[in-house]
Design a protein around this motif. Sequence first.
Motif, PDB file in Angstrom:
ATOM      1  N   MET A  92      -3.196  13.892   2.428  1.00  0.00           N
ATOM      2  CA  MET A  92      -1.825  14.397   2.392  1.00  0.00           C
ATOM      3  C   MET A  92      -0.987  13.769   3.512  1.00  0.00           C
ATOM      4  O   MET A  92       0.198  13.457   3.319  1.00  0.00           O
ATOM      5  CB  MET A  92      -1.815  15.917   2.514  1.00  0.00           C
ATOM      6  CG  MET A  92      -2.285  16.633   1.261  1.00  0.00           C
ATOM      7  SD  MET A  92      -1.176  16.355  -0.141  1.00  0.00           S
ATOM      8  CE  MET A  92       0.301  17.203   0.420  1.00  0.00           C
ATOM      9  N   ARG A  93      -1.598  13.557   4.666  1.00  0.00           N
ATOM     10  CA  ARG A  93      -0.875  12.884   5.741  1.00  0.00           C
ATOM     11  C   ARG A  93      -0.582  11.432   5.362  1.00  0.00           C
ATOM     12  O   ARG A  93       0.503  10.919   5.629  1.00  0.00           O
ATOM     13  CB  ARG A  93      -1.675  12.971   7.043  1.00  0.00           C
ATOM     14  CG  ARG A  93      -1.637  14.361   7.670  1.00  0.00           C
ATOM     15  CD  ARG A  93      -2.181  14.356   9.090  1.00  0.00           C
ATOM     16  NE  ARG A  93      -3.629  14.298   9.114  1.00  0.00           N
ATOM     17  CZ  ARG A  93      -4.414  15.374   9.050  1.00  0.00           C
ATOM     18  NH1 ARG A  93      -3.891  16.569   8.908  1.00  0.00           N
ATOM     19  NH2 ARG A  93      -5.726  15.243   9.105  1.00  0.00           N
ATOM     20  N   HIS A  94      -1.555  10.766   4.734  1.00  0.00           N
ATOM     21  CA  HIS A  94      -1.319   9.386   4.289  1.00  0.00           C
ATOM     22  C   HIS A  94      -0.197   9.330   3.256  1.00  0.00           C
ATOM     23  O   HIS A  94       0.609   8.392   3.259  1.00  0.00           O
ATOM     24  CB  HIS A  94      -2.597   8.798   3.696  1.00  0.00           C
ATOM     25  CG  HIS A  94      -3.691   8.573   4.700  1.00  0.00           C
ATOM     26  ND1 HIS A  94      -3.437   8.246   6.015  1.00  0.00           N
ATOM     27  CD2 HIS A  94      -5.057   8.616   4.578  1.00  0.00           C
ATOM     28  CE1 HIS A  94      -4.595   8.103   6.664  1.00  0.00           C
ATOM     29  NE2 HIS A  94      -5.565   8.323   5.816  1.00  0.00           N
ATOM     30  N   LEU A  95      -0.132  10.321   2.397  1.00  0.00           N
ATOM     31  CA  LEU A  95       0.914  10.341   1.376  1.00  0.00           C
ATOM     32  C   LEU A  95       2.292  10.517   2.014  1.00  0.00           C
ATOM     33  O   LEU A  95       3.248   9.837   1.632  1.00  0.00           O
ATOM     34  CB  LEU A  95       0.638  11.475   0.382  1.00  0.00           C
ATOM     35  CG  LEU A  95       1.643  11.644  -0.763  1.00  0.00           C
ATOM     36  CD1 LEU A  95       1.770  10.366  -1.573  1.00  0.00           C
ATOM     37  CD2 LEU A  95       1.236  12.807  -1.664  1.00  0.00           C
ATOM     38  N   SER A  96       2.401  11.411   2.990  1.00  0.00           N
ATOM     39  CA  SER A  96       3.696  11.599   3.657  1.00  0.00           C
ATOM     40  C   SER A  96       4.085  10.358   4.444  1.00  0.00           C
ATOM     41  O   SER A  96       5.261   9.994   4.505  1.00  0.00           O
ATOM     42  CB  SER A  96       3.650  12.830   4.573  1.00  0.00           C
ATOM     43  OG  SER A  96       2.787  12.632   5.676  1.00  0.00           O
ATOM     44  N   VAL A  97       3.108   9.669   5.044  1.00  0.00           N
ATOM     45  CA  VAL A  97       3.396   8.425   5.761  1.00  0.00           C
ATOM     46  C   VAL A  97       3.896   7.365   4.788  1.00  0.00           C
ATOM     47  O   VAL A  97       4.861   6.643   5.076  1.00  0.00           O
ATOM     48  CB  VAL A  97       2.138   7.924   6.501  1.00  0.00           C
ATOM     49  CG1 VAL A  97       2.326   6.489   6.973  1.00  0.00           C
ATOM     50  CG2 VAL A  97       1.838   8.810   7.691  1.00  0.00           C
ATOM     51  N   ALA A  98       3.250   7.246   3.635  1.00  0.00           N
ATOM     52  CA  ALA A  98       3.684   6.263   2.639  1.00  0.00           C
ATOM     53  C   ALA A  98       5.123   6.529   2.217  1.00  0.00           C
ATOM     54  O   ALA A  98       5.928   5.598   2.078  1.00  0.00           O
ATOM     55  CB  ALA A  98       2.748   6.288   1.436  1.00  0.00           C
ATOM     56  N   CYS A  99       5.457   7.803   2.005  1.00  0.00           N
ATOM     57  CA  CYS A  99       6.837   8.152   1.651  1.00  0.00           C
ATOM     58  C   CYS A  99       7.800   7.786   2.771  1.00  0.00           C
ATOM     59  O   CYS A  99       8.904   7.265   2.513  1.00  0.00           O
ATOM     60  CB  CYS A  99       6.935   9.645   1.336  1.00  0.00           C
ATOM     61  SG  CYS A  99       6.076  10.150  -0.166  1.00  0.00           S
ATOM     62  N   TRP A 102       0.819  -1.211   0.000  1.00  0.00           N
ATOM     63  CA  TRP A 102       0.000   0.000   0.000  1.00  0.00           C
ATOM     64  C   TRP A 102       0.855   1.264   0.000  1.00  0.00           C
ATOM     65  O   TRP A 102       0.506   2.265  -0.643  1.00  0.00           O
ATOM     66  CB  TRP A 102      -0.954  -0.002   1.186  1.00  0.00           C
ATOM     67  CG  TRP A 102      -2.164  -0.834   0.939  1.00  0.00           C
ATOM     68  CD1 TRP A 102      -2.477  -2.038   1.500  1.00  0.00           C
ATOM     69  CD2 TRP A 102      -3.223  -0.537   0.026  1.00  0.00           C
ATOM     70  NE1 TRP A 102      -3.660  -2.512   1.000  1.00  0.00           N
ATOM     71  CE2 TRP A 102      -4.147  -1.610   0.087  1.00  0.00           C
ATOM     72  CE3 TRP A 102      -3.484   0.515  -0.840  1.00  0.00           C
ATOM     73  CZ2 TRP A 102      -5.309  -1.642  -0.677  1.00  0.00           C
ATOM     74  CZ3 TRP A 102      -4.641   0.488  -1.604  1.00  0.00           C
ATOM     75  CH2 TRP A 102      -5.530  -0.579  -1.515  1.00  0.00           C
ATOM     76  N   ALA A 103       1.986   1.236   0.710  1.00  0.00           N
ATOM     77  CA  ALA A 103       2.858   2.417   0.704  1.00  0.00           C
ATOM     78  C   ALA A 103       3.381   2.687  -0.702  1.00  0.00           C
ATOM     79  O   ALA A 103       3.368   3.833  -1.179  1.00  0.00           O
ATOM     80  CB  ALA A 103       4.015   2.206   1.683  1.00  0.00           C
ATOM     81  N   LEU A 104       3.838   1.638  -1.381  1.00  0.00           N
ATOM     82  CA  LEU A 104       4.328   1.806  -2.747  1.00  0.00           C
ATOM     83  C   LEU A 104       3.212   2.230  -3.695  1.00  0.00           C
ATOM     84  O   LEU A 104       3.413   3.053  -4.587  1.00  0.00           O
ATOM     85  CB  LEU A 104       4.959   0.494  -3.228  1.00  0.00           C
ATOM     86  CG  LEU A 104       6.275   0.107  -2.548  1.00  0.00           C
ATOM     87  CD1 LEU A 104       6.642  -1.332  -2.877  1.00  0.00           C
ATOM     88  CD2 LEU A 104       7.391   1.047  -2.970  1.00  0.00           C
ATOM     89  N   ARG A 105       2.039   1.678  -3.477  1.00  0.00           N
ATOM     90  CA  ARG A 105       0.901   2.003  -4.344  1.00  0.00           C
ATOM     91  C   ARG A 105       0.517   3.479  -4.189  1.00  0.00           C
ATOM     92  O   ARG A 105       0.235   4.166  -5.179  1.00  0.00           O
ATOM     93  CB  ARG A 105      -0.272   1.090  -3.988  1.00  0.00           C
ATOM     94  CG  ARG A 105      -1.480   1.221  -4.886  1.00  0.00           C
ATOM     95  CD  ARG A 105      -2.482   0.153  -4.514  1.00  0.00           C
ATOM     96  NE  ARG A 105      -2.114  -1.155  -5.035  1.00  0.00           N
ATOM     97  CZ  ARG A 105      -2.504  -2.314  -4.516  1.00  0.00           C
ATOM     98  NH1 ARG A 105      -3.271  -2.324  -3.432  1.00  0.00           N
ATOM     99  NH2 ARG A 105      -2.129  -3.443  -5.069  1.00  0.00           N
ATOM    100  N   VAL A 106       0.506   3.959  -2.958  1.00  0.00           N
ATOM    101  CA  VAL A 106       0.155   5.367  -2.723  1.00  0.00           C
ATOM    102  C   VAL A 106       1.193   6.282  -3.364  1.00  0.00           C
ATOM    103  O   VAL A 106       0.857   7.284  -4.009  1.00  0.00           O
ATOM    104  CB  VAL A 106       0.021   5.636  -1.209  1.00  0.00           C
ATOM    105  CG1 VAL A 106      -0.087   7.131  -0.941  1.00  0.00           C
ATOM    106  CG2 VAL A 106      -1.195   4.914  -0.645  1.00  0.00           C
ATOM    107  N   VAL A 107       2.479   5.942  -3.190  1.00  0.00           N
ATOM    108  CA  VAL A 107       3.546   6.774  -3.741  1.00  0.00           C
ATOM    109  C   VAL A 107       3.551   6.737  -5.266  1.00  0.00           C
ATOM    110  O   VAL A 107       3.674   7.769  -5.937  1.00  0.00           O
ATOM    111  CB  VAL A 107       4.912   6.321  -3.179  1.00  0.00           C
ATOM    112  CG1 VAL A 107       6.046   7.036  -3.904  1.00  0.00           C
ATOM    113  CG2 VAL A 107       4.996   6.606  -1.685  1.00  0.00           C
TER     114      VAL A 107
END
Length: 694
Positions: free
Chosen positions: A334-341, A203-208
Amino acid sequence: MPGWRTPVIAPSLILAPGPVPISIYGDDVWSLAPLIANPSASRVGVDWSKFPDAFREEMRLAAWTMINTALPESVLVGHPAWHSRLGPHGIYDTVRRWQRFARWVTAQGISGLGACTTEIFTAYAGHLARRSSANRNDGTKELAALTRLWAFDAASARPAGLVMPPWHRYGVDDYLPAAPAPGPGENSREPIAPATMGPLLVWALRVVDDFADDILSAWAETQRLTEQAEQAVGTWETMARLRIYLDQLVERGDPVPTRWHKGEHQISMTYMAALVGCSPKQINSHLRTELREGFRDYAQRRPGPCPLSTPITGRVAGQPWTESIDFTEVPQLMRHLSVACFIVLAYLTGMRPGEVMGLESGCCPEPSSPGRHLIYGRVFKGVHDQDGNHYSAGQVREVPWVAIPPVVTAIRVLERIAPDGLLFDSAVHAIPRGRISTSRVVGFEAMRNRIEDFIEWASGLAVGLDRPHEVIPEDPFGALGVARFRRSLAWHIARRPGGLVALAIQYGHMRTAMSAGYAARGRGGIHELLDVETARATADTLTTLHDDLAAGTGISGPAARRAIHAAAQAPTFAGSIRTHRQVRDILGNPALTVYDNPHSFLMCVYNRDRALCHRLDGTDAPSLDRCQPSCANIARTDRHADELVHHAKRLEKQAASEAVPGPLADRLSRRADHLRGLADRHSNARIHSQEPTA
């Protein structure tokens, strides 16, 4: 003597000039932020209002002296581990310990440092030793803090006359509980469970990779609408448009743009104002009139979303990951995106959390010629100045980190969010209202909470997209935190050949390939962790094999007798691998090179001269992703044979499915027959450890 307006920190000592003003001597709270250059470190301060009146000014002077002068060399004699200057957090911790001492002696009727005798110090040490929560390490710090109090009181412009603590001359052993047995040492954190790390990384890679453009476009549109609403000027014309818009909503029975706030649906005035072209104040004042009170009730009955017009380009298995992005959910996304990164960087580089948080825009430039990307960052752990004292600004890492493509993508996403300065700047990354960050970047506690929110959100998305296999299960050891990713990288490389690092990104480095390249000196601090985890994996493999053989398990293969010989030494390494000497003893013994390879249903008892995995370099370790059936280093136990049969049954079941095309079904059946043949061969050739080895 310092005056009432004397700066607490001398200009020559300031490492981080910034928005926090330099405290003056007379302030009730002294900020130590100007001494803290590590962006991920919390900004601490000393609150003098919490000190007893009789001790406040004496300890204030001692603290000012400690901040601005070095500990006298005479005090350092006999204390080789002490530093002449403490870092800002060391100063904060020391003064907090002075505060506890001041409160205790005040309760004993003492009214000043000059009245604290040797007997008082001895009684306080006894008090520390009796505290149920006390331990040797904490007690040592308490006594060391009081030694510094004595030293800096004596070195101040107006000494209070504090006597030398007795433990400074005679040592602390007579004043503290006995030293405990050595602890587990480094690497005591539990790695993240594979069942959790796998879908989390997906999921982290997918979001990024797939969702970032959609989220950033929605963020830009949200900022545009917000700015448009804030700059709108209320006129009679805009009020007329608002009345027409509200009347038409009710007439058509359309839902009202709302946001969920404090347990109820509330009208999203900013979004509505941008939509209509009026001022949010006009909406608020208009809805307060008696004529429009009924509209609030209507909004409760017919709450609706606030969809943005930005397109959705991200896909999951060919379908859009969401129909649209709502104006009200953009800050959370935006918080989820920074967490994924953060997850991608922390897990796929092996950086410490503070090193990730310390990265700045431009840290990963495009290579001048075709080649690998490099990350130029700072390291903070173990950095000292020329006097051997901690240097909170850290230093640029001598050897840059090597960045793989997903890491580069994550950095590029963060550079779009924070184009200047720190990539995780707390002023940029949508900190919730009402909370003040104590560091220049998103704090560790905030990131821990955001990771848990990300897991809940991603799991909900998996369910909504009918992908229940990608729900992120709870980790057996609780919250993931921020420091377990580095340990998990080393653990997964050592224990999961071709495992989670390759998951979802087809990045095929194995344990030994990682050790030789990805995590060698070019990566710095992670290679020692890899050695520890590889040694632990080897010891666990030998221990399991020893126990299985002792229970009568059979073993087969060209290397079966070498495996039996290696397993006989397993009791020597029973228990946790704690020291680097133990690591060297295991990894340096060629007779103990036994690697379990569950993906190939075998063990590799590695001998480089007999290996068929085509090692082209000098690293004395196997390449477990290239195991060959005819290799002389192979051994199998009954457990591996059972796994062969189990996997064969699964393949046969797939082959029998009507949904599987004929050619694929044939290949699955042939693979199942091959696995059963390997299991039968093991049954016919198996030996036991009790049988003679010569």
